[in-house]
Design a protein around this motif. Structure first.
Motif, PDB file in Angstrom:
ATOM      1  N   ASP A   1      -6.921  -5.030   5.496  1.00  0.00           N
ATOM      2  CA  ASP A   1      -7.105  -5.358   4.077  1.00  0.00           C
ATOM      3  C   ASP A   1      -8.499  -4.945   3.613  1.00  0.00           C
ATOM      4  OD1 ASP A   1      -4.579  -6.606   3.948  1.00  0.00           O
ATOM      5  OD2 ASP A   1      -5.420  -8.587   4.400  1.00  0.00           O
ATOM      6  N   VAL A   2      -9.493  -5.277   4.415  1.00  0.00           N
ATOM      7  CA  VAL A   2     -10.886  -4.991   4.045  1.00  0.00           C
ATOM      8  C   VAL A   2     -11.117  -3.484   3.964  1.00  0.00           C
ATOM      9  CG1 VAL A   2     -13.290  -5.237   4.784  1.00  0.00           C
ATOM     10  CG2 VAL A   2     -11.728  -7.182   4.970  1.00  0.00           C
ATOM     11  N   ARG A   3     -10.627  -2.745   4.957  1.00  0.00           N
ATOM     12  CA  ARG A   3     -10.797  -1.289   4.944  1.00  0.00           C
ATOM     13  C   ARG A   3     -10.070  -0.670   3.742  1.00  0.00           C
ATOM     14  NH1 ARG A   3     -10.152  -2.056  10.540  1.00  0.00           N
ATOM     15  NH2 ARG A   3      -7.936  -1.578  10.386  1.00  0.00           N
ATOM     16  N   ALA A   4      -8.852  -1.117   3.484  1.00  0.00           N
ATOM     17  CA  ALA A   4      -8.075  -0.577   2.371  1.00  0.00           C
ATOM     18  C   ALA A   4      -8.763  -0.866   1.040  1.00  0.00           C
ATOM     19  CB  ALA A   4      -6.663  -1.161   2.377  1.00  0.00           C
ATOM     20  N   ARG A   5      -9.299  -2.065   0.880  1.00  0.00           N
ATOM     21  CA  ARG A   5     -10.012  -2.398  -0.356  1.00  0.00           C
ATOM     22  C   ARG A   5     -11.238  -1.514  -0.536  1.00  0.00           C
ATOM     23  NH1 ARG A   5     -10.857  -7.846   0.082  1.00  0.00           N
ATOM     24  NH2 ARG A   5     -12.852  -7.513   1.094  1.00  0.00           N
ATOM     25  N   TRP A   6     -11.974  -1.273   0.561  1.00  0.00           N
ATOM     26  CA  TRP A   6     -13.164  -0.424   0.495  1.00  0.00           C
ATOM     27  C   TRP A   6     -12.773   0.975   0.013  1.00  0.00           C
ATOM     28  CZ3 TRP A   6     -14.886   4.113   2.676  1.00  0.00           C
ATOM     29  CH2 TRP A   6     -16.247   4.393   2.535  1.00  0.00           C
ATOM     30  N   VAL A   7     -11.713   1.522   0.583  1.00  0.00           N
ATOM     31  CA  VAL A   7     -11.262   2.861   0.192  1.00  0.00           C
ATOM     32  C   VAL A   7     -10.865   2.871  -1.280  1.00  0.00           C
ATOM     33  CG1 VAL A   7      -9.413   4.572   0.511  1.00  0.00           C
ATOM     34  CG2 VAL A   7     -10.558   3.564   2.503  1.00  0.00           C
ATOM     35  N   ARG A   8     -10.032   1.909  -1.693  1.00  0.00           N
ATOM     36  CA  ARG A   8      -9.578   1.867  -3.094  1.00  0.00           C
ATOM     37  C   ARG A   8     -10.748   1.720  -4.064  1.00  0.00           C
ATOM     38  NH1 ARG A   8      -5.290  -1.148  -0.738  1.00  0.00           N
ATOM     39  NH2 ARG A   8      -6.343  -3.078  -1.234  1.00  0.00           N
ATOM     40  N   GLU A   9     -11.740   0.889  -3.700  1.00  0.00           N
ATOM     41  CA  GLU A   9     -12.905   0.703  -4.576  1.00  0.00           C
ATOM     42  C   GLU A   9     -13.705   1.995  -4.710  1.00  0.00           C
ATOM     43  OE1 GLU A   9     -14.953  -2.574  -2.787  1.00  0.00           O
ATOM     44  OE2 GLU A   9     -13.633  -4.063  -3.711  1.00  0.00           O
TER      45      GLU A   9
ATOM     46  N   LYS B   1      -5.985   6.541   5.823  1.00  0.00           N
ATOM     47  CA  LYS B   1      -4.672   6.186   6.373  1.00  0.00           C
ATOM     48  C   LYS B   1      -4.485   4.676   6.391  1.00  0.00           C
ATOM     49  CE  LYS B   1      -3.698  10.266   9.125  1.00  0.00           C
ATOM     50  NZ  LYS B   1      -3.407  10.788  10.469  1.00  0.00           N
ATOM     51  N   SER B   2      -5.561   3.930   6.640  1.00  0.00           N
ATOM     52  CA  SER B   2      -5.483   2.464   6.584  1.00  0.00           C
ATOM     53  C   SER B   2      -5.077   1.996   5.204  1.00  0.00           C
ATOM     54  CB  SER B   2      -6.838   1.831   6.938  1.00  0.00           C
ATOM     55  OG  SER B   2      -7.089   1.908   8.304  1.00  0.00           O
ATOM     56  N   ALA B   3      -5.660   2.618   4.186  1.00  0.00           N
ATOM     57  CA  ALA B   3      -5.345   2.224   2.816  1.00  0.00           C
ATOM     58  C   ALA B   3      -3.890   2.533   2.475  1.00  0.00           C
ATOM     59  CB  ALA B   3      -6.281   2.939   1.828  1.00  0.00           C
ATOM     60  N   VAL B   4      -3.422   3.692   2.901  1.00  0.00           N
ATOM     61  CA  VAL B   4      -2.028   4.063   2.625  1.00  0.00           C
ATOM     62  C   VAL B   4      -1.076   3.144   3.365  1.00  0.00           C
ATOM     63  CG1 VAL B   4      -0.306   5.882   2.957  1.00  0.00           C
ATOM     64  CG2 VAL B   4      -2.571   6.446   2.078  1.00  0.00           C
ATOM     65  N   ALA B   5      -1.385   2.842   4.627  1.00  0.00           N
ATOM     66  CA  ALA B   5      -0.531   1.947   5.416  1.00  0.00           C
ATOM     67  C   ALA B   5      -0.481   0.560   4.791  1.00  0.00           C
ATOM     68  CB  ALA B   5      -1.040   1.867   6.849  1.00  0.00           C
ATOM     69  N   LYS B   6      -1.595   0.093   4.264  1.00  0.00           N
ATOM     70  CA  LYS B   6      -1.646  -1.223   3.647  1.00  0.00           C
ATOM     71  C   LYS B   6      -0.796  -1.260   2.379  1.00  0.00           C
ATOM     72  CE  LYS B   6      -2.829  -5.356   2.858  1.00  0.00           C
ATOM     73  NZ  LYS B   6      -1.967  -6.337   3.436  1.00  0.00           N
ATOM     74  N   ASP B   7      -0.810  -0.160   1.641  1.00  0.00           N
ATOM     75  CA  ASP B   7      -0.062  -0.098   0.388  1.00  0.00           C
ATOM     76  C   ASP B   7       1.433   0.088   0.596  1.00  0.00           C
ATOM     77  OD1 ASP B   7      -2.427  -0.413  -0.983  1.00  0.00           O
ATOM     78  OD2 ASP B   7      -2.718   1.733  -1.308  1.00  0.00           O
ATOM     79  N   ALA B   8       1.818   0.518   1.794  1.00  0.00           N
ATOM     80  CA  ALA B   8       3.246   0.804   2.058  1.00  0.00           C
ATOM     81  C   ALA B   8       4.051  -0.472   2.223  1.00  0.00           C
ATOM     82  CB  ALA B   8       3.367   1.651   3.318  1.00  0.00           C
TER      83      ALA B   8
END
Length: 109
Positions: free
Chosen positions: A57-65, A102-109
């Motif tokens: 979650d934290v990594r995905a949020r960082w990428v999205r931000e 890839k972490s962000a994409v996996a989190k969003d899937a």
């Protein structure tokens, strides 16, 4: 981020200390008067939600931000997104940027 030598390589270190904030807010809530309680109860709930976030979650949020900051709205794992991530964190290795995306994409899937 730490660099070495002529070609510094950035690594992203995600520090998670929301549990410290939750503890402090709970103490404040225990001592709060009736007028402070609603705001502190809301703050505790928000901090608990942050503390419950997984590393993914934290990594995905960082990428999205980072991508939102440059106005990028496409897929997080595209070449353009990787380029934006590396510009947002100078020295970030290509492999690290790809893994974060890839972490962000996996989190969003």
């Amino acid at each position: 981020m730490f660099g070495r030598g002529k070609h510094p390589e950035a690594e992203i270190l995600f520090v998670r200390d929301a549990d410290v904030a939750v503890t402090a807010l709970r103490r404040a809530l225990a001592d709060a008067g009736p007028e402070e309680r609603p705001g502190l109860e809301r703050a505790v709930a928000l901090a608990e939600r942050a503390a419950a976030a997984t590393d993914t979650d934290v990594r995905a949020r960082w990428v999205r931000e980072r991508l939102a900051a440059v106005g990028y709205e496409g897929p997080a794992d595209s070449i353009a997104a990787i380029k934006h991530l590396r510009e947002a964190a100078p020295g970030l290795r290509l492999l690290s940027a790809v893994q974060l995306a890839k972490s962000a994409v996996a989190k969003d899937a």
